[in-house]
Design a protein around this motif. Structure first.
Motif, mmCIF file in Angstrom:
data_model
loop_
_atom_site.group_PDB
_atom_site.id
_atom_site.type_symbol
_atom_site.label_atom_id
_atom_site.label_comp_id
_atom_site.label_asym_id
_atom_site.label_seq_id
_atom_site.Cartn_x
_atom_site.Cartn_y
_atom_site.Cartn_z
ATOM 1 N N ARG A 1 0.452 -1.304 0.125
ATOM 2 C CA ARG A 1 -0.071 -0.394 -0.137
ATOM 3 C C ARG A 1 0.823 1.161 0.305
ATOM 4 O O ARG A 1 0.816 1.823 -0.948
ATOM 5 N N PRO A 2 2.088 1.249 0.945
ATOM 6 C CA PRO A 2 2.452 2.930 1.013
ATOM 7 C C PRO A 2 3.380 3.392 -0.168
ATOM 8 O O PRO A 2 3.356 3.787 -0.711
ATOM 9 N N LEU A 3 3.480 1.506 -0.921
ATOM 10 C CA LEU A 3 4.812 1.416 -2.860
ATOM 11 C C LEU A 3 3.474 2.157 -3.408
ATOM 12 O O LEU A 3 3.957 3.613 -4.168
ATOM 13 N N LEU A 4 2.521 1.793 -3.363
ATOM 14 C CA LEU A 4 1.191 2.330 -4.534
ATOM 15 C C LEU A 4 1.097 4.029 -4.410
ATOM 16 O O LEU A 4 0.821 4.612 -5.769
ATOM 17 N N GLU A 5 0.542 3.780 -3.049
ATOM 18 C CA GLU A 5 0.541 5.750 -2.988
ATOM 19 C C GLU A 5 1.187 6.428 -3.514
ATOM 20 O O GLU A 5 1.637 7.793 -3.648
ATOM 21 N N ASN A 6 3.148 6.015 -3.098
ATOM 22 C CA ASN A 6 4.094 6.306 -3.532
ATOM 23 C C ASN A 6 3.766 6.681 -5.495
ATOM 24 O O ASN A 6 4.855 7.919 -5.788
ATOM 25 N N TRP A 7 3.588 5.620 -5.881
ATOM 26 C CA TRP A 7 4.413 5.638 -6.903
ATOM 27 C C TRP A 7 2.793 6.571 -7.876
ATOM 28 O O TRP A 7 2.603 6.833 -9.433
ATOM 29 N N GLU A 8 1.956 7.032 -6.668
ATOM 30 C CA GLU A 8 0.474 7.773 -7.767
ATOM 31 C C GLU A 8 1.221 9.183 -8.455
ATOM 32 O O GLU A 8 0.274 8.670 -9.558
ATOM 33 N N THR A 9 1.684 9.505 -8.031
ATOM 34 C CA THR A 9 2.071 11.017 -8.612
ATOM 35 C C THR A 9 2.621 10.633 -9.924
ATOM 36 O O THR A 9 2.825 11.660 -10.955
ATOM 37 N N THR A 10 3.117 9.394 -9.893
ATOM 38 C CA THR A 10 4.300 9.497 -11.436
ATOM 39 C C THR A 10 3.625 8.456 -12.136
ATOM 40 O O THR A 10 3.869 8.158 -13.619
ATOM 41 N N ARG A 11 2.696 7.637 -11.426
ATOM 42 C CA ARG A 11 2.327 5.790 -12.531
ATOM 43 C C ARG A 11 1.012 6.322 -11.920
ATOM 44 O O ARG A 11 0.222 6.084 -10.662
ATOM 45 N N LEU B 1 -0.444 -0.200 -12.472
ATOM 46 C CA LEU B 1 1.177 -0.921 -13.046
ATOM 47 C C LEU B 1 1.632 -1.412 -13.560
ATOM 48 O O LEU B 1 2.793 -1.975 -13.491
ATOM 49 N N ARG B 2 1.444 -1.443 -15.530
ATOM 50 C CA ARG B 2 1.769 -1.498 -16.558
ATOM 51 C C ARG B 2 2.873 -0.331 -15.861
ATOM 52 O O ARG B 2 3.490 -0.240 -17.529
ATOM 53 N N GLY B 3 2.901 0.928 -15.479
ATOM 54 C CA GLY B 3 3.775 1.483 -16.136
ATOM 55 C C GLY B 3 4.705 1.447 -14.552
ATOM 56 O O GLY B 3 5.940 2.285 -15.326
ATOM 57 N N VAL B 4 4.490 0.474 -14.578
ATOM 58 C CA VAL B 4 5.851 0.610 -13.044
ATOM 59 C C VAL B 4 7.231 -0.358 -13.525
ATOM 60 O O VAL B 4 6.757 -1.101 -14.551
ATOM 61 N N THR B 5 8.121 0.688 -13.505
ATOM 62 C CA THR B 5 9.292 -0.120 -13.896
ATOM 63 C C THR B 5 10.343 -0.798 -12.800
ATOM 64 O O THR B 5 9.885 -0.654 -11.782
ATOM 65 N N VAL B 6 11.705 -1.707 -13.020
ATOM 66 C CA VAL B 6 12.538 -1.804 -11.905
ATOM 67 C C VAL B 6 13.396 -0.442 -11.404
ATOM 68 O O VAL B 6 13.262 -1.250 -10.141
ATOM 69 N N THR B 7 13.590 0.575 -11.951
ATOM 70 C CA THR B 7 13.943 1.755 -11.109
ATOM 71 C C THR B 7 13.132 1.978 -9.860
ATOM 72 O O THR B 7 13.075 2.490 -8.819
ATOM 73 N N ASP B 8 11.633 1.990 -10.225
ATOM 74 C CA ASP B 8 10.432 2.240 -9.829
ATOM 75 C C ASP B 8 10.637 1.056 -8.215
ATOM 76 O O ASP B 8 10.406 1.555 -6.972
ATOM 77 N N VAL B 9 10.759 0.188 -8.361
ATOM 78 C CA VAL B 9 10.469 -1.006 -7.475
ATOM 79 C C VAL B 9 12.165 -1.260 -6.521
ATOM 80 O O VAL B 9 11.926 -1.167 -5.349
#
Length: 726
Positions: free
Chosen positions: A477-487, A490-498
């Protein structure tokens, strides 16, 4: 019922000033619990009066003839006023029952608490608040030495008497001594309460003062040792006396006048207090009442019985009951038939059979008569208008039955008769819907589908536990909330983001987050929601497990906390047999073989140790005394599970040990480690003795081997230093 009476007696004036309405109990006499008398408001002394009493008593200690007994009686009365101890609870205390190391002020281990319904002693821990710690320290340090008592003798009383036992030791002071000393002190220093101030009034004073300073009703219930909140609510009364009865009488007269005005104005009248919705006159209208109330009269004298009397009441008081029995025996008339619940003679065959089955279940499972009647009340509401043979939905049962009825007992009766349809939704499913709705819109639907697959499983995956669902969602959950601003998906999440999201995490938090992300993206890749899996090359890191044997201080702390038979049994099962919490909760009576000293834990038979054997005998004796007719075959039960057949909840173990600083898994790990250090770091031996997996046994063996190597290295270093000196 108690709550509404509490509002009437305590906050009627305040609620009228705020809302302009007169508060009255909405429960009619058919729905009220059994009570032969109306509750009366007993107001304890004020705080100023209690301080005046103890101030005069303290001055009397300076010139009294025997300082020791007088100071002892003062200390006991002060304990009753500060923490609400009963006299018998105080006189049965031992010096070892004072636990200064627990809490901020210390606690008293009340081992002989009053038990309800002949259930035996009810132990509890009482914090030394309101200055009770200073009072008790003064007594132990300055007063206790005046008595010729041996503190090291087992069972030595905390409040001894001047009289001796046959062996020459001090006996316990009796309760009459404390009552007489308090009565004499009240007659001398508080004349207005002469003949009325008892130790139980001081207990009421303590509860009232704690409620006034903001302590909740449930906290006061736990402090006083009450089983039911209904026992605590009448005790919490304000100490203010001036003008309260006059104000209540004035408000009662206003409410009666308003009701008359509303009734006399006719149906179209809109003025007056009774015209408001929910007012007294509105509740007396037959059209709005749920059921017609049949007036009841005394069988002997014919006098109308008070409103709110229980349904099986036949006489107005004990005098009429005795006279009626005397004249009935004199005339040779048989006693009248006992009252039966209307559901037992109902015209509805389904309701009649359900009520008979509820009565049979109550006799078999040891339900109280009140619980059986409440179950019949719930069955009357649910099946009263239902066609015979039609099943009832569980959600309807929970929504329609009265508050005083138990939905679990009603559902149990309907289940046995095959009249219940379970249409309820699991709490974890509602939790999934509510939590995923708070996620960003691009992730919500995919995460919801992933959690449901974890919960239910699919063709190639087994269902996961509810705990796994909670832990996995908490990791992503905290990871998805951080990716909300840029992604946005789920298909937009990259290895760098993880990698960037996992970089600040360490230890088990990082390991759980990696496992949850791999599960999520593996599910998304399988369902075609993403093109590439950014966690494909992500691996979990092994965390080095560090475990040291328990110190003597930790062992003593566990011994101080484990004072009740249930706590001692739980600790013994973990410390001797290395039993897990789930295995302890699911342990049944069929797993015990006391004559042969054998026990089966989680399907693994073991020899029953002496410590566990003694703890089992003590707990089974208390279990048999407290719940003699329970149908539950589990070893550990409580007041709730004794009525059914299920195990206790995990919260039961947390309330007994974890909330008091005792970690069951720490005790279990110490037992396995001690076995490995004693017989050698042999994983096969550990797996056979404690029924461990090979991986877990190897981990314990590796930890034990490291400890043994460290001890060997220290020993060799010491030998080398000695040889060098020589």
């Amino acid at each position: 019922m108690v709550f509404f009476q509490f509002l009437e007696l305590r906050h009627k004036v305040e609620l009228h000033n705020l809302t302009g309405r007169v508060v009255e109990c909405p429960l009619d006499e058919m729905n009220r619990p059994r009570a032969s008398v109306e509750p009366q408001l007993r107001i304890p002394p004020s705080e100023a009066e209690i301080e005046e009493l103890f101030a005069g008593w303290r001055e009397e200690l300076v010139t009294c003839r025997k300082f020791g007994p007088a100071a002892r009686n003062y200390a006991v009365a002060r304990l009753a006023a500060d923490v609400g101890l009963r006299i018998n609870e105080a006189r049965m205390l031992d010096p070892d029952d004072v636990r200064w190391e627990l809490g901020r002020f210390g606690k008293l281990n009340v081992r002989h608490g009053k038990g309800s319904r002949r259930r035996g002693p009810k132990p509890r821990l009482v914090p030394l608040i309101n200055g009770a710690d200073r009072n008790l320290r003064w007594f132990i340090e300055d007063v206790w030495g005046h008595f010729d008592a041996d503190r090291t003798r087992p069972g030595a009383p905390l409040f001894p008497s001047e009289r001796k036992n046959r062996d020459g030791s001090c006996s316990r002071a009796t309760a009459d001594i404390f009552r007489r000393s308090l009565a004499d002190a009240a007659a001398q220093h508080l004349p207005t309460w002469a003949g009325k101030l008892t130790p139980h009034v001081l207990r009421h004073f303590c509860a009232s003062q704690l409620y006034l300073v903001g302590m909740t009703l449930f906290a006061i219930q736990e402090l006083l040792g009450h089983t039911w909140t209904g026992t605590t609510a009448p005790v919490c009364r304000q100490a203010r006396r001036a003008g309260r009865h006059l104000r209540r009488a004035r408000m009662r007269s206003r409410g009666t006048a308003a009701a008359r005005a509303g009734a006399g104005a006719g149906p179209g009248a809109s003025g007056g207090l009774a015209s408001h919705r929910g007012g007294p006159a509105a509740r007396r209208r037959p059209a709005s009442s749920h059921r017609q109330v049949t007036p009841m009269t005394c069988v002997h004298c014919g006098k109308p019985l008070p409103e709110g009397s229980r349904r099986d009441r036949a006489y107005c008081d004990n005098k009429c009951r005795g006279l009626g029995s005397y004249y009935r025996r004199k005339a040779g008339v048989p006693p009248p038939p006992r009252w039966q619940h209307p559901a037992l003679t109902s015209d509805n065959p389904a309701l009649r059979s359900a009520a008979a089955h509820a009565k049979q279940l109550g006799e078999t499972n040891g339900w109280s008569p009140s619980l059986v009647r409440c179950a019949m009340d719930g069955l009357t509401v649910v099946l009263g208008e239902c066609p015979p043979g039609k099943p009832v939905k569980l959600t309807e049962v929970r929504a329609r039955i009265p508050r005083h009825a138990s939905s679990l007992r009603v559902a149990e009766v309907l289940t046995d008769l095959e009249l219940l349809e379970d249409d309820s939704v699991l709490a974890v499913r509602s939790w999934i819907e509510n939590r995923t709705a708070e996620l960003p819109a691009g992730f919500a639907s995919d995460v919801r589908a992933w959690l449901l697959v974890l919960l239910d499983g699919d063709s190639r995956a087994k269902p996961r536990s509810h705990t796994c669902v909670y832990v996995y969602f908490g990791g992503v959950r905290p990871l998805l909330e951080n990716w909300e601003t840029t992604r946005g998906h789920l298909r937009g999440v990259t290895v760098t983001d993880v990698t960037a999201a996992l970089s600040p995490l360490r230890g088990w938090q990082r390991r759980n987050a990696i496992a949850a992300l791999r599960s999520l993206f593996r599910f998304a890749k399988k369902r075609g929601l993403i093109f590439a899996n950014p966690t494909a090359r992500l691996k979990t890191e092994d965390i080095q497990r560090n475990l040291l044997p328990m110190t003597n201080a930790e062992v003593l702390a566990v011994q101080r906390v484990a004072v009740t038979p249930a706590q001692r049994l739980i600790v013994a099962l973990a410390a001797v047999h290395a039993a897990r919490a789930t295995a302890i909760r699911r342990l049944t009576l069929d797993d015990l073989d006391l004559p042969n000293r054998r026990i089966t834990i989680a399907g693994h038979g073991q020899r029953l140790g002496e410590l566990t054997h003694q703890a089992l005998l003590a707990w089974l004796d208390q279990r048999r005394t407290t719940w003699p007719k329970t149908p539950n075959r589990h070893v550990l039960i409580n007041a709730k599970t004794a009525l059914g057949t299920g195990p206790v909840s995990p919260e039961y173990l947390k309330r007994h040990l974890l909330h008091q600083g005792v970690y069951l898994e720490r005790i279990r790990g110490d037992r396995v480690l001690h076995e490995a250090l004693t017989v050698g770091a042999d994983p096969l031996h550990l797996a056979l003795v404690f029924n461990l997996s090979h991986t877990t046994a190897s981990c314990y063996a590796a930890i034990a081997q490291n400890l043994l190597d460290d001890q060997t290295g220290v020993h060799r270093g010491a030998v080398g230093r000695e040889s060098g000196r020589s």
